[in-house]
Design an enzyme around this catalytic site. Structure first.
Site, PDB file in Angstrom:
ATOM      1  N   ARG A 161     -14.375  21.176 -29.222  1.00  9.52           N
ATOM      2  CA  ARG A 161     -13.756  22.646 -28.950  1.00  9.52           C
ATOM      3  C   ARG A 161     -14.851  23.407 -28.069  1.00  9.52           C
ATOM      4  O   ARG A 161     -15.999  23.812 -28.762  1.00  9.52           O
ATOM      5  CB  ARG A 161     -13.455  23.253 -30.371  1.00  9.52           C
ATOM      6  CG  ARG A 161     -12.812  24.621 -29.956  1.00  9.52           C
ATOM      7  CD  ARG A 161     -12.596  25.299 -31.353  1.00  9.52           C
ATOM      8  NE  ARG A 161     -12.004  26.519 -30.933  1.00  9.52           N
ATOM      9  CZ  ARG A 161     -12.421  27.691 -31.552  1.00  9.52           C
ATOM     10  NH1 ARG A 161     -13.119  27.718 -32.518  1.00  9.52           N
ATOM     11  NH2 ARG A 161     -11.897  29.035 -31.029  1.00  9.52           N
ATOM     12  N   ASN A 215     -16.033  21.081 -33.727  1.00 10.45           N
ATOM     13  CA  ASN A 215     -15.973  22.222 -33.502  1.00 10.45           C
ATOM     14  C   ASN A 215     -17.343  23.127 -34.084  1.00 10.45           C
ATOM     15  O   ASN A 215     -17.523  23.140 -35.148  1.00 10.45           O
ATOM     16  CB  ASN A 215     -14.785  23.032 -34.243  1.00 10.45           C
ATOM     17  CG  ASN A 215     -14.698  24.323 -34.016  1.00 10.45           C
ATOM     18  OD1 ASN A 215     -15.542  25.250 -33.206  1.00 10.45           O
ATOM     19  ND2 ASN A 215     -13.481  25.037 -34.371  1.00 10.45           N
ATOM     20  N   ARG A 256     -10.635  42.766 -36.014  1.00  7.69           N
ATOM     21  CA  ARG A 256     -10.539  43.444 -34.535  1.00  7.69           C
ATOM     22  C   ARG A 256      -9.352  44.326 -34.395  1.00  7.69           C
ATOM     23  O   ARG A 256      -8.281  44.067 -34.721  1.00  7.69           O
ATOM     24  CB  ARG A 256     -10.564  41.996 -33.541  1.00  7.69           C
ATOM     25  CG  ARG A 256     -11.532  41.232 -33.518  1.00  7.69           C
ATOM     26  CD  ARG A 256     -11.318  40.034 -32.549  1.00  7.69           C
ATOM     27  NE  ARG A 256     -12.200  39.019 -32.584  1.00  7.69           N
ATOM     28  CZ  ARG A 256     -11.682  37.833 -32.627  1.00  7.69           C
ATOM     29  NH1 ARG A 256     -10.549  37.583 -32.695  1.00  7.69           N
ATOM     30  NH2 ARG A 256     -12.866  36.869 -32.771  1.00  7.69           N
ATOM     31  N   GLY A 312      -7.845  35.519 -36.202  1.00  2.00           N
ATOM     32  CA  GLY A 312      -7.623  36.122 -34.930  1.00  2.00           C
ATOM     33  C   GLY A 312      -6.301  35.810 -34.557  1.00  2.00           C
ATOM     34  O   GLY A 312      -5.598  35.236 -35.172  1.00  2.00           O
ATOM     35  N   HIS A 347      -7.261  30.718 -28.125  1.00  2.00           N
ATOM     36  CA  HIS A 347      -6.428  29.848 -28.636  1.00  2.00           C
ATOM     37  C   HIS A 347      -5.282  29.046 -27.872  1.00  2.00           C
ATOM     38  O   HIS A 347      -4.268  28.673 -28.216  1.00  2.00           O
ATOM     39  CB  HIS A 347      -5.175  31.199 -29.576  1.00  2.00           C
ATOM     40  CG  HIS A 347      -5.698  31.744 -30.524  1.00  2.00           C
ATOM     41  ND1 HIS A 347      -5.478  33.098 -30.962  1.00  2.00           N
ATOM     42  CD2 HIS A 347      -6.766  31.412 -31.560  1.00  2.00           C
ATOM     43  CE1 HIS A 347      -6.432  33.484 -31.869  1.00  2.00           C
ATOM     44  NE2 HIS A 347      -7.201  32.573 -32.247  1.00  2.00           N
ATOM     45  N   GLU A 393      -4.946  22.210 -34.258  1.00  2.00           N
ATOM     46  CA  GLU A 393      -5.694  22.261 -33.179  1.00  2.00           C
ATOM     47  C   GLU A 393      -6.576  21.061 -32.752  1.00  2.00           C
ATOM     48  O   GLU A 393      -6.914  20.670 -31.845  1.00  2.00           O
ATOM     49  CB  GLU A 393      -6.630  23.486 -32.972  1.00  2.00           C
ATOM     50  CG  GLU A 393      -5.766  24.838 -32.923  1.00  2.00           C
ATOM     51  CD  GLU A 393      -6.517  26.034 -33.234  1.00  2.00           C
ATOM     52  OE1 GLU A 393      -6.490  26.604 -34.419  1.00  2.00           O
ATOM     53  OE2 GLU A 393      -7.101  26.822 -32.202  1.00  2.00           O
TER      54      GLU A 393
HETATM   55  P1  ADP Z   1      -8.262  31.198 -38.726  1.00  2.00           P
HETATM   56  O1  ADP Z   1      -8.371  31.968 -37.579  1.00  2.00           O
HETATM   57  O2  ADP Z   1      -9.826  31.430 -39.375  1.00  2.00           O
HETATM   58  O3  ADP Z   1      -8.249  29.663 -38.405  1.00  2.00           O
HETATM   59  P2  ADP Z   1      -6.089  30.492 -40.434  1.00  2.00           P
HETATM   60  O4  ADP Z   1      -5.072  30.090 -39.416  1.00  2.00           O
HETATM   61  O5  ADP Z   1      -6.433  29.665 -41.525  1.00  2.00           O
HETATM   62  O6  ADP Z   1      -7.359  31.563 -39.931  1.00  2.00           O
HETATM   63  O7  ADP Z   1      -5.419  32.044 -41.221  1.00  2.00           O
HETATM   64  C1  ADP Z   1      -6.118  32.878 -42.090  1.00  2.00           C
HETATM   65  C2  ADP Z   1      -5.233  34.164 -42.350  1.00  2.00           C
HETATM   66  O8  ADP Z   1      -4.024  33.442 -42.947  1.00  2.00           O
HETATM   67  C3  ADP Z   1      -6.003  35.023 -43.403  1.00  2.00           C
HETATM   68  O9  ADP Z   1      -5.498  36.332 -43.204  1.00  2.00           O
HETATM   69  C4  ADP Z   1      -4.874  34.568 -44.531  1.00  2.00           C
HETATM   70  O10 ADP Z   1      -4.607  35.649 -45.537  1.00  2.00           O
HETATM   71  C5  ADP Z   1      -3.507  34.072 -43.900  1.00  2.00           C
HETATM   72  N1  ADP Z   1      -2.626  33.273 -45.019  1.00  2.00           N
HETATM   73  C6  ADP Z   1      -2.849  32.228 -45.501  1.00  2.00           C
HETATM   74  N2  ADP Z   1      -2.110  31.944 -46.498  1.00  2.00           N
HETATM   75  C7  ADP Z   1      -0.994  33.000 -46.608  1.00  2.00           C
HETATM   76  C8  ADP Z   1      -0.135  33.390 -47.396  1.00  2.00           C
HETATM   77  N3  ADP Z   1       0.424  32.276 -48.286  1.00  2.00           N
HETATM   78  N4  ADP Z   1       0.520  34.209 -47.162  1.00  2.00           N
HETATM   79  C9  ADP Z   1      -0.005  35.310 -46.327  1.00  2.00           C
HETATM   80  N5  ADP Z   1      -0.872  35.058 -45.597  1.00  2.00           N
HETATM   81  C10 ADP Z   1      -1.728  33.853 -45.698  1.00  2.00           C
END
Ligand code: ADP
Length: 398
Positions: free
Chosen positions: A91, A9, A241, A212, A180, A384
């Protein structure tokens, strides 16, 4: 035949990679090269057998990042020559109206990916750069492009067409593409399996809530609508966003605040969403602040959940019958507050959340609806990279 795939990626300033066994879903190595092209030098983190090896590296460009990656494999393993790689899966963010499926990359496919850069100027050039250097590094392996948009190319015209002048739209390829897709595809297949049905037999509303975020209406296993549009800016409220706004906000800012196109782009993509509303981007911080009585954080959380609720309603109308609402990605998998907020008051649609099941922490896929709920509510961890590996195997005919 081995089903091991190097998944790449390649972003503008980072290169993420994994060696995945598509047969059992295990990751043999996971890595990240950060700050490519950055002034202060870069860093690589290469994790094998649960142990993370970190070091500073000089990575002026993607070629250097790819070299840092192969050096890390040589030093810490596994041996890339011995691991049985059968493909490199890349990706790619924007596949336009051209790619409804993953494809093996030849010169023509790469040229089209580069040509689609006008639709995804932040992503496709970096994806293409990663493909170029990986083809040089691994000339004997087939390379496969897996597109974020491909899963949504099944959207009917009525869902993907914006109500603007048709000629202008056609000339500039303006339509809804959605993103996504790799995650929505993986998660909807897993959800069907959990429901004990074939993907063709289930209707789902999938909520991918990470930094996102997008919602997807899935009918019979295929995407029929999704909340992101020409770009990932449309739809749900996200970390930074805005999601849906009146497009006239842009004219207003331009005319009355004298902001440039780039400044408005930056405002709506990087300084809006829950960050713009509350000063906090991370959902954990936001929930904590809201619970501690911070009013801006409470409002941001409410707006975030209200937007989700509206999309559940809209996609219920679009689908007619909904078998399950599916939550995935960082927030969807981990935040009981967001799941509860998103579905509050939706018993009118046959959606009843089991509070205890929703609150229980788990990394497993699970059903969190009450036994009597007509619509199931599922939490399904996304993967993914595994989906990219599986699709790569499929494309090369494994
Ligand atoms: P990306 O889009 O960068 O792949 P992720 O799918 O890893 O992002 O999601 C990131 C988000 O998930 C962040 O806003 C983070 O705060 C939230 N997150 C991760 N763990 C928790 C949790 N235990 N409770 C609430 N939100 C969480």
């Amino acid at each position: 035949m081995s089903e091991r795939v190097l998944v790449v990626n390649s972003g503008s300033s980072s290169l993420k990679y994994q060696v995945i066994d598509a047969a059992d879903g295990s990751a043999l190595a996971v890595g990240l090269v950060e700050r490519i092209g950055g002034a202060g030098g870069g860093r690589i983190t290469h994790t094998v057998d649960g142990e993370a090896h970190r070091s500073d590296v000089d990575v002026p460009d993607h070629g250097a990042a790819m070299a840092a990656m192969t050096a890390a494999f040589a030093e810490h393993g596994p041996d890339l020559d011995a691991v049985g790689l059968v493909a490199v899966g890349h990706r790619v963010v924007q596949g336009g109206a051209r790619f409804g499926h993953s494809v093996e990359i030849d010169d023509d496919a790469l040229a089209i990916i580069e040509e689609l850069s006008d639709l995804a100027p932040l992503h496709n050039p970096a994806n293409a750069a990663g493909i170029r250097v990986a083809r040089e590094q691994f000339p004997d392996l087939p390379h496969v492009a897996v597109f974020d948009t491909a899963f949504h190319l099944t959207m009917p015209e009525v869902a993907h067409t914006y109500a603007i002048d048709r000629e202008v739209a056609k000339q500039h390829r303006i339509r809804r593409y959605g993103f996504h897709g790799t995650s929505h595809a993986y998660v909807s297949r897993e959800a069907a399996r959990m429901l004990g049905k074939a993907p063709e037999d289930v209707n789902l509303i999938v909520m991918h809530l990470g930094n996102g975020a997008s919602a997807c209406a899935v009918r019979g296993g295929i995407s029929v609508d999704t909340s992101m549009g020409l770009t990932p800016l449309e739809g749900l409220v996200m970390g930074t966003r805005s999601g849906d706004i009146d497009p006239a906000v842009v004219f207003h800012l331009s005319r009355t605040a004298g902001m440039s196109t780039d400044e408005i782009d930056d405002l709506l993509n990087k300084r809006s969403g829950v960050l713009g509303l509350s000063g906090r981007q991370d959902m954990r911080d936001l929930v904590e602040a809201a619970q501690a009585g911070d009013e801006a954080a409470s409002l941001a959380l409410e707006i975030y959940c209200y937007r989700l609720r509206k999309y559940v309603g809209a996609y219920t109308a679009a689908l007619g019958r909904v078998d399950a609402i599916v939550f995935t990605a960082g927030i969807g998998e981990n935040s009981p507050e967001v799941r509860a907020g998103a579905l509050a008051g939706l018993d009118v649609l046959g959606i009843e959340l089991d509070d205890a099941a929703n609150e229980a922490r788990s990394r497993e896929a699970r059903d969190i609806a009450t036994p009597g709920s007509r619509v199931r509510v599922l939490v399904v961890p996304t993967n993914e990279e595994l989906e990219i590996a599986r699709q790569s195997i499929e494309v090369i005919g494994g």
